[in-house]
Design a protein around this motif. Sequence first.
Motif, PDB file in Angstrom:
ATOM      1  N   SER A   1      37.986  28.783  27.462  1.00 13.33           N
ATOM      2  CA  SER A   1      38.972  27.781  27.888  1.00 13.33           C
ATOM      3  C   SER A   1      40.181  28.456  28.517  1.00 13.33           C
ATOM      4  N   SER A   2      39.957  29.650  29.081  1.00 13.49           N
ATOM      5  CA  SER A   2      41.119  30.369  29.608  1.00 13.49           C
ATOM      6  C   SER A   2      41.760  29.605  30.772  1.00 13.49           C
ATOM      7  N   LEU A   3      40.947  28.855  31.516  1.00 13.25           N
ATOM      8  CA  LEU A   3      41.515  28.096  32.641  1.00 13.25           C
ATOM      9  C   LEU A   3      42.484  27.017  32.132  1.00 13.25           C
ATOM     10  N   ALA A   4      42.066  26.285  31.094  1.00 11.33           N
ATOM     11  CA  ALA A   4      42.947  25.236  30.542  1.00 11.33           C
ATOM     12  C   ALA A   4      44.227  25.860  29.992  1.00 11.33           C
ATOM     13  N   ARG A   5      44.088  27.038  29.375  1.00  7.85           N
ATOM     14  CA  ARG A   5      45.277  27.694  28.822  1.00  7.85           C
ATOM     15  C   ARG A   5      46.215  28.128  29.955  1.00  7.85           C
ATOM     16  N   ARG A   6      45.622  28.707  30.984  1.00  9.19           N
ATOM     17  CA  ARG A   6      46.452  29.256  32.056  1.00  9.19           C
ATOM     18  C   ARG A   6      47.025  28.142  32.937  1.00  9.19           C
ATOM     19  N   VAL A   7      46.187  27.209  33.356  1.00  9.37           N
ATOM     20  CA  VAL A   7      46.623  26.222  34.351  1.00  9.37           C
ATOM     21  C   VAL A   7      47.339  25.042  33.705  1.00  9.37           C
ATOM     22  N   LEU A   8      46.813  24.559  32.570  1.00  9.38           N
ATOM     23  CA  LEU A   8      47.450  23.398  31.924  1.00  9.38           C
ATOM     24  C   LEU A   8      48.501  23.824  30.903  1.00  9.38           C
ATOM     25  N   GLY A   9      48.442  25.101  30.479  1.00  9.24           N
ATOM     26  CA  GLY A   9      49.345  25.544  29.406  1.00  9.24           C
ATOM     27  C   GLY A   9      48.884  25.057  28.036  1.00  9.24           C
ATOM     28  N   TRP A  10      47.575  24.860  27.891  1.00  9.45           N
ATOM     29  CA  TRP A  10      47.006  24.328  26.636  1.00  9.45           C
ATOM     30  C   TRP A  10      46.986  25.407  25.557  1.00  9.45           C
ATOM     31  N   LYS A  11      47.538  25.077  24.383  1.00 10.07           N
ATOM     32  CA  LYS A  11      47.509  26.023  23.242  1.00 10.07           C
ATOM     33  C   LYS A  11      47.012  25.264  22.025  1.00 10.07           C
ATOM     34  N   PRO A  12      45.746  25.401  21.674  1.00  9.32           N
ATOM     35  CA  PRO A  12      45.254  24.660  20.510  1.00  9.32           C
ATOM     36  C   PRO A  12      46.024  25.044  19.246  1.00  9.32           C
TER      37      PRO A  12
END
Length: 325
Positions: A293-304
């Motif tokens: 999920s590195s894309l969601a973390r990088r682009v959306l700033g997602w941090k579960p």
Amino acid sequence: MKNTLVVGGAGYIGSQVNNLLNERGYKTVVFDNLSTGHRRLASRGGFLKGDLGDPADLARCFKKYRFSAVMHFAAFAAVGESVSDPAKYYRNNVANTLNLLDAMRSAGVKNLIFSSTAAVYGEPIKTPIGEDHPLSPVNPYGRTKLMMERAMADYGAAYGIQYVALRYFNAAGADPQGETGELHNPETHLIPLVLDAAAGRRECITVFGSSYKTPDGTCLRDYVHTADLAQAHLLALRRLERGGESGVFNLGNGKGFSVLEVIKAAEKVTGRKIPVKLAPRRAGDPAILVASSSLARRVLGWKPEYAALETIIDHAWRWHKKQRG
Ligand code: UFG
């Protein structure tokens, strides 16, 4: 302020997202036919009982409210059932979803957030799975979701609809505040069934397959908390509101847990012994499904926030006890 339309907001994940949007000051309207959802789970914002299969219901909804964005959760999602009754899946997940896209076009609503799935990848050829992994679904459920991803891309190019497709891995857990959670009937998912066994509502948990090429022979899955999925929806909505481009993102924690590890963790959380029965493999289960999920973390700033398996199971257990006593 305009509304966000939450289609399927009376269901497991939609209700969690609807609550979060309301907590963050968004105005929402839930549109749900209550075929699998529960009215009491859609406790915030407006509510309109309607069916995506009936364009008149959609027209009524888009006439009554002005929307700046739509989130779409109202799909069928049981893999086994999609094999035995594909018509049900193509009808709802494809045809009815096209009704929704057409209603958005007519009303000039441009932003859409769509619940997609790891099932679009099929049998993985490498792990962890990135968004660039080949798309080769092995069941009708995955195919219906992939068809809609393609339709959204085409609608985007032709009609200017911006979308974010979020490919969930194994959605699990329950609202940390205990307001909403999983209430499927029949239930097919591992964690609620394991908790039923812990509570003595089932004799045992049946483990489907114990000779996979994994450390303990049982399937590895990437369990992701619904509260973290909800955060990702909020981030995706903000991206579209800022005029960000359409995109497709995996949502998982990047760590696989085996079926036996889930059972062991549930024994720890519940303090109960959970009887296990080994059984043959279930058709269509890949050995390992783990997300990158590195894309969601990088682009959306997602941090579960709730990546720990025991936390996911603990929240599901609290919800389970609240529902069933
Ligand atoms: N399992 C058992 N016993 C059970 C139920 C499940 O051993 O009684 C096993 C399954 O074989 C699998 C794992 O537990 O290995 C998880 O199974 P779930 O049914 O909970 O979830 P799936 O991985 O099959 O499916 C989930 C979603 C789908 C989605 C898929 C893609 O439910 O909608 O993830 O990752 F398509």
